[in-house]
Every structure is written in structure tokens, then in C-alpha cells.
Design an enzyme around this catalytic site. Structure first.
Site, PDB file in Angstrom:
ATOM      1  N   ASP A 291     -17.875 -35.729  -1.376  1.00  0.00           N
ATOM      2  CA  ASP A 291     -19.343 -35.743  -1.083  1.00  0.00           C
ATOM      3  C   ASP A 291     -19.886 -35.804  -2.607  1.00  0.00           C
ATOM      4  OD1 ASP A 291     -21.773 -35.729   0.275  1.00  0.00           O
ATOM      5  OD2 ASP A 291     -21.766 -33.719  -0.150  1.00  0.00           O
TER       6      ASP A 291
ATOM      7  N   THR B 230     -23.448 -34.374  -3.377  1.00  0.00           N
ATOM      8  CA  THR B 230     -24.507 -33.232  -3.454  1.00  0.00           C
ATOM      9  C   THR B 230     -23.680 -32.052  -3.166  1.00  0.00           C
ATOM     10  OG1 THR B 230     -26.458 -34.453  -2.685  1.00  0.00           O
ATOM     11  CG2 THR B 230     -26.478 -32.114  -2.618  1.00  0.00           C
TER      12      THR B 230
ATOM     13  N   ASP C 151     -19.751 -29.709   1.059  1.00  0.00           N
ATOM     14  CA  ASP C 151     -20.267 -28.496   1.315  1.00  0.00           C
ATOM     15  C   ASP C 151     -21.337 -28.296   2.244  1.00  0.00           C
ATOM     16  OD1 ASP C 151     -22.292 -29.832  -0.092  1.00  0.00           O
ATOM     17  OD2 ASP C 151     -22.937 -28.054  -1.505  1.00  0.00           O
TER      18      ASP C 151
END
Length: 763
Positions: free
Chosen positions: A451, A453, A650
């Protein structure tokens, strides 16, 4: 008589004040735990106690180092493998290890009585020093018998209890072999001493006495006791990482009561309490800073030695250290809710998990002991049939040597010892592994899906610009912040923080809703507002003006993330947010790629922002505008092609993809949902933890292979030699005493090799 084992919920660390639980270090029945100490019902190993974070003495529990499902309230032996049970919590005081005290006491007794028996037997073999010149062999035989009684019926009696239990339960183990071998030697010697006339003259001495093996029995039991004691001490070292984590937890705190400081224990802290943290003190529990500011040493979480500045409203983690000024904090998470307690529980559970390779070992072990017994019987028959005189003596001694040297303790310890040490090693380096299977699978990963961000980027974006065509910028910011106050997304946090910085009063939001991968919506007053990406507004049929799109695209080319703000009628404008790329991200991705692992970036951000970030960190393959289902589908498609996929993320939107991936990494700075879904959590959110995890996987699996090669090789070589394979050509026979020493040495060597992991660097 052994008490029945009481099962408790597997993998749980006992709460403060509650009963402890126990497990077998061989993990014979997976993560099964017991409420009482004793021995494992499968392999007989002593149960080990699950380490628990606690500040005061509680009822101790014990488990088997081979079988974590075995749990007892008192020290004892594992009913599966017969091993001594060990404490489940990593206690720092030597006196709190009852199994070590008991084994030490029995070993001392065994040595005291074995030494004269051994001396009598050895001197009898040297004609010039033989005691038979002054005392008859018959009397010396009775002396050896009397001196052997404490060794057999006190020091070594537990081995016979375990052997008997193994036959009753039809779960043969190492103690089956020890029990049969030494019992046969003792009974043979006893009968030979009392009824010497029933034996053939060919095996008798000049004084008419058959050979006695009391010294062999005593030495074997003493050496096995020594091996058990060394193993118990080694097991205590394997959970040293958990001990270090528990040592981080403070035991007291200062609570503000009626404006005054009051010292209380950690157990007395309640949610919402206001606590004072002085310079140099450990932060007692998780919470937020309410008054003042400080620099906090969070190296236990992030690994970074530089203290982190904390201001009002910032989150604080229990166990971290206040470096500078005094401040007030509000307790929000207590007991097992704190991050430190969760880390300890995760490491505990993982260290007792079974690696897939252990299933192969279990299958081999299930047939190993019966095969060894058959080999011992064949050894006796062949030596009695074609062996030299005295045939009976040779047959008996070689059969016992086969039984003793083939004890599979080293084989059973090979995998769990490496797993326990390796997972503890990872925890002290910011890599929390949920189970041993993850370590084994990680070495096979073909593709890393990552991912953006919070993974590649810091995940703490800041607002760079606010562009509005229809309403005041501050009003648009107020609307966006009001909606985002209910969101966990890092972008939302940045918008709320910007509004707070400008002292904007947030509005009450009702009917709040998250649209996964797109944004959020909610009602303020009686009007519905939206904050999110372009897909969110398209879904609800809201047109974005060209003037807004042109200006936002310019920001996206710079790598900025855009959050559009509007209502059901129109789009007001957008908020541009920048997120700094984590230091070392490009280097980590390059190193992962150099290992032959393909790296893909999947992000819910727009195409232009995704392209800019991917270019900066050296990722050639990426996909933008990904919804949670898109990430799920991409991973599923890769797996359908036979790829082993790892996923790193996250956020809440990453949780489905993390759950389906073969291996999943959650950034420790991310959401609880993502961490719960992941196989491995990287404390501090350091992307470099992926490399450390890969190195840890290599180290642990390589160590397991080394242990298995040694254990298998030892038995493959030892059993034929003990059976007398070298005798026809080289005249070499293996004494049962040497076999016992070699058997104990093999187990200690496996443990020692596993403990080497503690000193090997992960970087």
C-alpha cells in the site's frame, strides 16, 4: 497418579492475578494449553509456563516445552513425552523455577551414589586395583545394588513413571526407550545377583557371578538427568525476549487525586484517570497527553533512539520513557488493552505455534520409537545367535545401547526451540510474528503487494492547500474536519489537525458512513456532505467542475493527495495533502526486488499521485484508484497463478487484502483492524521491518534445518553403531553409558544451536 489435564483457551496469556497456563515445547498438539504443570501426554516433555506480564506474584503454572497444550498448576512431567514441565511465565528469580531446583537436587543425589558404584565397577576391570582381592564380588554386587537404589527409585524414578505412562497412553516417546533400557539392565543385574545359578556358566566370572550392570544403569540415569537439567536451563533462556518486554512495564504510577499526587500501583489505574509522568519515568499505560509537552523515548516500539516530541492530544504508549519535562496524561487503555501487553501476548502465542515442517517431524516420530524397539529386539536376537561369547551379555548390552542412543529428544526439540528463540529475536527488533507458519511461508514469497499511505509514505500527511470555489475555505475545512473526526484514516486526521490548528469549532455529524476506498459521508444539520476522491462523487452522481479538476491535477502531478469536499448538489473544492515518503523506502524496495520478489503498489489514490510516488521509490508496477475489493481481486488473481503473495498495509481498507494474502505485514502505526488481520506486525511502521522479517525467516528456517540434520544424522549414525555394525570389521562396541552421554549431548547441542539466533543480527 497423574492428575487429568485441564484445557484452557489456547494462546491466551493469563491476566494479572489469574491462573497461569502451560504448553509443551514440542507443540505435539499444536497450541493446546493446560491449567496445571506436569509432563506432555504425547512426548513426555516437561510443560512450560506461558510468560505473562504481571507485577505481583500469582499462582504459577507449568507447561511442556514440546507440547504447549499441557498446562498444570504444579511442577511435574508431560504425560505425552515425559519432559519436565517448565514455568509458563518468564520469571527472573532462580528460586521460582521449581523444576530446575528439583532436577538439581535429584542430580546431586544421583552423582553421590553413582560415583562409588561406577568406581567399584571400573576398579574391578583393573586386576591390580580390583577390590575383589579384599572383598568378594558377591558382596561388592550387593553394595552396588544398595547404592543404586536411591539413583533408580528416587533420582531416576520419574523416568520410569513417564515410560509407564507412555505405554499406558500408547504414546511412545524418548522415556519409553530410557525406561525399558535401564529397567532391563537393573532387573537383569538384580536377578543375576540373587539367582546366579540360573545363568549359563559361559557368562559367569571366575567367582561364579554373572555380569552386573548397576553402574551402567546409574550412569545412564545420571547423564539423562544432567541433560534434562541443561535443557530446563536452556528453555529458561529461550523466552528472554519476553522477559525484556515484561521488564519494560512499570509497576507504579502517580495519579492526580483532588489536585494532589498519589502513588498507586498499575493495577489500580482506571480509564480516564489523570496521571503525572515525571522526567525519567516510564509512561504507565496507553493514553493521551493532556497538559504540557515532552520528548518521549519510543525506541522499544520504533527502534529509533531519538526521543519523539509530544504535545497536547498526542498518543502515548505505556512502557516508553519520558525524557524531559513533567506532564499530565489521561489513561485510555489499561491492563491487557495496552500495546505492550498485546505485544507480549502476540509473542507468547507465536512462540508456541507450530511450523508446518513440524508436521513431518511428528509423522516420523510416531513411527520412530516402535522401530527402535524392533531394532533393539533384532539386535539382541542377532547377537545371541551369531555373536561371540558371552553371547547373552553382548546381546543384552548392545540392545540397551540401541534403546538409549535412539532417544528422539533432539528430534522433537529441533523445530520448537528455533521458533521460540527466533520469534523472541524478532520481537526485540520490532518484528512481531503471529505464528511460526508465517516464518516458513515468508521464504517462499514471489510477490509483495504494498500500500502507499502509511506504508511507503509516513502516513502522517499534512494539509498543503485548501481550494474552494463556492464557500469560504475555513468553512469547507470545518465541514471536512467534522466528518473526518469520526474516521481513522490518516488523511482525515491531517484535516482535523489543520482545523484544530485554526481553532475552528467542529460541527455535530449524524448518519456517518465510510465508503470503502472512496471516502466518507454524513449529515450536518439536515444536509448531506461528502469528503473523498473522485470515485465517491461519481458514485452519488455529483459532477466535478472542470476548473476544480484542472487545478487538482496539477497538485496530483506533484505527488499530492486530493480530498474533494461537497454536498449532494455540487463540489465546493478540494484539500491538497502531502505525505512524506518514509526514509529508506526506495532502498528497501530495491533490496526486496534484488531477492527476486516482484513489488507492486496498490493504492486508493489517483493515477497521477500513484505514478509520482512509484517513480520516486523505484516501483515499476502499480495500480491506482483501488477499492478494497480491487486489492482483494488482484491478490486472488496472483494466487490463482501459483504465486505466493505478501501484502503490506496499515488501513482499514487494507484489512481484507491482508487477510487473504499468504503473508501480511501490518504497520504498527496503523489501525487495530489491519494489525489484527496481519501475519506480521512491524512496530513503529518501519518499512525496513519487511527486510528484517525476511532475514528472520531465513535465519529461523535455516536453523531448523540444521537442527533436523543434526538430530536425524545423529540417530542414523548412532543406532547402527550401537547395534554393533562396526564390530565385525573394527571391533568397536558402544557402551550404554557412552550412548547415554551422546543422547544427552545431542539434545543440548540442538538447544545450543537454537540459542545462537539470539546473537545474530537481523540487518
Amino acid at each position: 497418579m497423574e492428575k487429568e489435564h485441564k484445557h484452557s483457551h489456547k494462546g491466551n496469556v493469563p491476566e494479572s492475578g489469574s491462573k497461569d497456563v502451560y504448553y509443551c515445547p514440542m507443540h505435539c498438539e499444536g497450541e493446546k494449553v493446560y491449567e496445571e504443570p506436569g509432563s506432555c501426554p504425547v512426548c513426555g516433555m516437561d510443560l512450560l509456563k506461558v510468560p505473562a506480564a504481571r507485577s505481583k506474584k500469582t499462582n504459577e503454572q507449568y507447561t511442556c516445552p514440546m507440547h504447549p497444550e499441557i498446562i498444570r498448576d504444579e511442577p511435574g512431567t508431560c504425560p505425552i513425552c515425559g519432559m519436565n514441565l517448565v514455568p509458563m511465565s518468564p520469571i527472573l528469580e532462580e528460586e521460582d523455577y521449581p523444576e530446575i531446583k528439583s532436577l538439581t537436587r535429584k542430580l546431586i543425589v544421583a552423582i553421590i551414589f553413582t560415583f562409588p558404584v561406577f568406581s567399584i565397577a571400573m576398579l574391578h576391570m583393573i586386576p591390580s586395583f580390583s577390590l575383589s582381592h579384599w572383598i568378594s564380588s558377591y558382596v561388592l554386587g550387593w553394595v552396588q545394588l544398595i547404592l543404586s537404589l536411591p539413583v533408580v527409585f528416587y533420582a531416576g524414578w520419574m523416568f520410569y513413571q513417564r515410560a509407564w505412562s507412555s505405554f499406558v497412553r500408547r504414546s511412545l516417546n524418548m522415556f519409553s526407550l530410557i525406561g525399558v533400557g535401564t529397567a532391563a539392565g537393573f532387573l537383569f543385574s538384580l536377578v543375576a545377583l540373587i539367582f546366579p545359578d540360573i545363568f549359563p556358566e559361559s557368562i559367569k566370572t571366575e567367582e561364579g557371578l554373572p555380569p552386573l550392570y548397576f553402574e551402567s544403569v546409574d550412569v545412564i540415569l545420571t547423564l539423562v538427568l544432567l541433560g534434562q537439567l541443561l535443557e530446563a536451563r536452556a528453555h529458561r533462556q529461550t523466552n528472554s525476549a519476553i522477559k525484556k518486554l515484561i521488564a519494560l512495564a512499570p509497576t507504579s504510577a502517580i495519579k492526580i487525586v483532588n489536585g494532589k499526587d498519589k502513588s498507586i500501583s498499575i493495577e489500580e489505574i482506571m480509564k480516564g484517570d489523570i496521571l503525572r509522568v515525571r522526567p525519567g519515568d516510564k509512561i504507565p499505560v496507553d493514553g493521551v497527553l493532556k497538559e504540557g509537552e515532552a520528548h518521549v523515548d519510543e525506541s522499544m516500539i520504533s527502534g529509533e533512539p531519538i526521543p519523539v516530541h509530544k504535545g497536547e492530544g498526542d498518543k502515548l504508549i505505556g512502557g516508553t520513557i519520558n525524557s524531559t519535562t513533567s506532564f499530565l496524561m489521561e489513561a485510555q487503555k489499561i491492563g491487557k488493552e495496552t500495546l505492550l501487553s498485546q505485544i507480549i501476548e502476540m509473542v507468547n502465542t507465536a512462540s508456541r505455534s507450530r511450523a508446518p515442517i513440524q508436521k513431518l517431524v511428528d509423522r516420523i516420530s510416531a513411527y520412530f520409537v516402535p522401530i527402535v524397539i524392533v531394532i533393539a529386539v533384532l539386535t539382541f536376537i542377532i547377537w545371541y545367535w551369531v555373536g561371540p561369547e558371552p553371547k547373552l551379555a553382548h546381546s543384552f548390552v548392545n540392545a540397551i545401547a540401541v534403546l538409549i542412543i535412539a532417544c528422539p529428544c533432539a528430534l522433537g526439540l529441533a523445530t520448537p526451540m528455533s521458533v521460540m528463540v527466533g520469534i523472541g529475536k524478532g520481537a526485540t527488533n520490532g518484528v512481531l510474528v503471529k505464528n511460526a507458519e508465517s516464518l516458513e511461508t515468508l521464504r517462499k514469497v514471489d510477490v509483495l503487494v504494498i500500500d502507499k499511505t502509511g506504508t511507503i509514505t509516513v502516513g502522517k500527511p499534512s494539509v498543503n492547500s485548501i481550494i474552494s470555489d463556492q464557500i469560504e475555505e475555513d468553512e469547507m475545512l470545518r465541514i471536512a474536519a467534522s466528518l473526518n473526526s469520526s474516521s481513522e484514516h490518516p488523511l482525515g486526521g491531517a484535516i482535523v489537525k489543520k482545523a484544530e490548528h485554526k481553532d475552528l469549532q467542529l460541527k455535530k455529524v449524524s448518519k456517518f458512513e465510510t465508503v470503502p476506498g472512496k471516502g466518507i459521508k454524513g449529515e450536518i444539520g439536515h444536509e448531506v456532505f461528502f469528503v473523498g476522491n473522485q470515485s465517491l462523487f461519481k458514485e452519488f452522481g455529483i459532477q466535478l467542475p472542470d476548473s476544480i479538476l484542472i487545478r487538482s491535477e496539477k497538485e496530483q502531478l506533484k505527488g499530492q493527495t486530493i480530498s474533494y469536499v461537497g454536498n449532494e448538489k455540487s463540489v465546493f473544492g478540494f484539500i491538497s495533502l502531502g505525505d512524506e515518503i518514509k526514509q529508506g523506502s526506495a532502498k528497501v524496495i530495491q533490496e526486496i526486488s534484488s531477492r527476486g520478489i516482484k513489488v507492486m503498489m496498490l493504492t486508493g489514490d489517483n493515477e497521477k499521485t500513484a505514478e509520482a510516488i512509484a517513480r520516486q521509490v523505484g516501483i515499476s508496477e502499480y495500480k491506482a484508484n483501488c477499492l478494497p475489493k480491487d486489492k482483494l481481486d488482484i491478490i486472488d488473481a496472483l494466487q490463482s497463478k501459483g504465486k505466493i503473495v505478501a501484502m503490506a498495509g496499515d488501513g482499514i481498507n487494507d484489512a481484507p487484502a491482508l487477510a487473504i494474502a499468504n503473508i501480511s505485514f501490518a504497520m504498527g502505526t496503523g489501525t487495530d483492524v489491519a494489525i489484527e488481520s496481519a501475519s506480521i506486525t512491524l512496530l513503529g511502521g518501519d518499512i525496513g521491518g519487511i527486510i528484517r522479517a525476511i532475514h528472520l525467516s531465513d535465519m529461523v528456517i535455516r536453523n531448523i534445518h540444521q537442527n533436523l540434520i543434526f538430530a536425524f544424522g545423529y540417530n542414523v549414525l548412532g543406532v547402527p553403531i550401537a547395534a554393533g555394525l562396526l564390530y565385525p570389521h573394527f571391533g568397536i562396541l558402544l557402551s550404554p553409558m557412552i550412548a547415554a552421554a551422546a543422547m544427552s549431548f545431542s539434545s543440548v547441542t540442538v538447544i545450543g544451536n537454537s540459542l545462537r539466533l539470539r546473537w545474530k543480527p537481523l540487518n
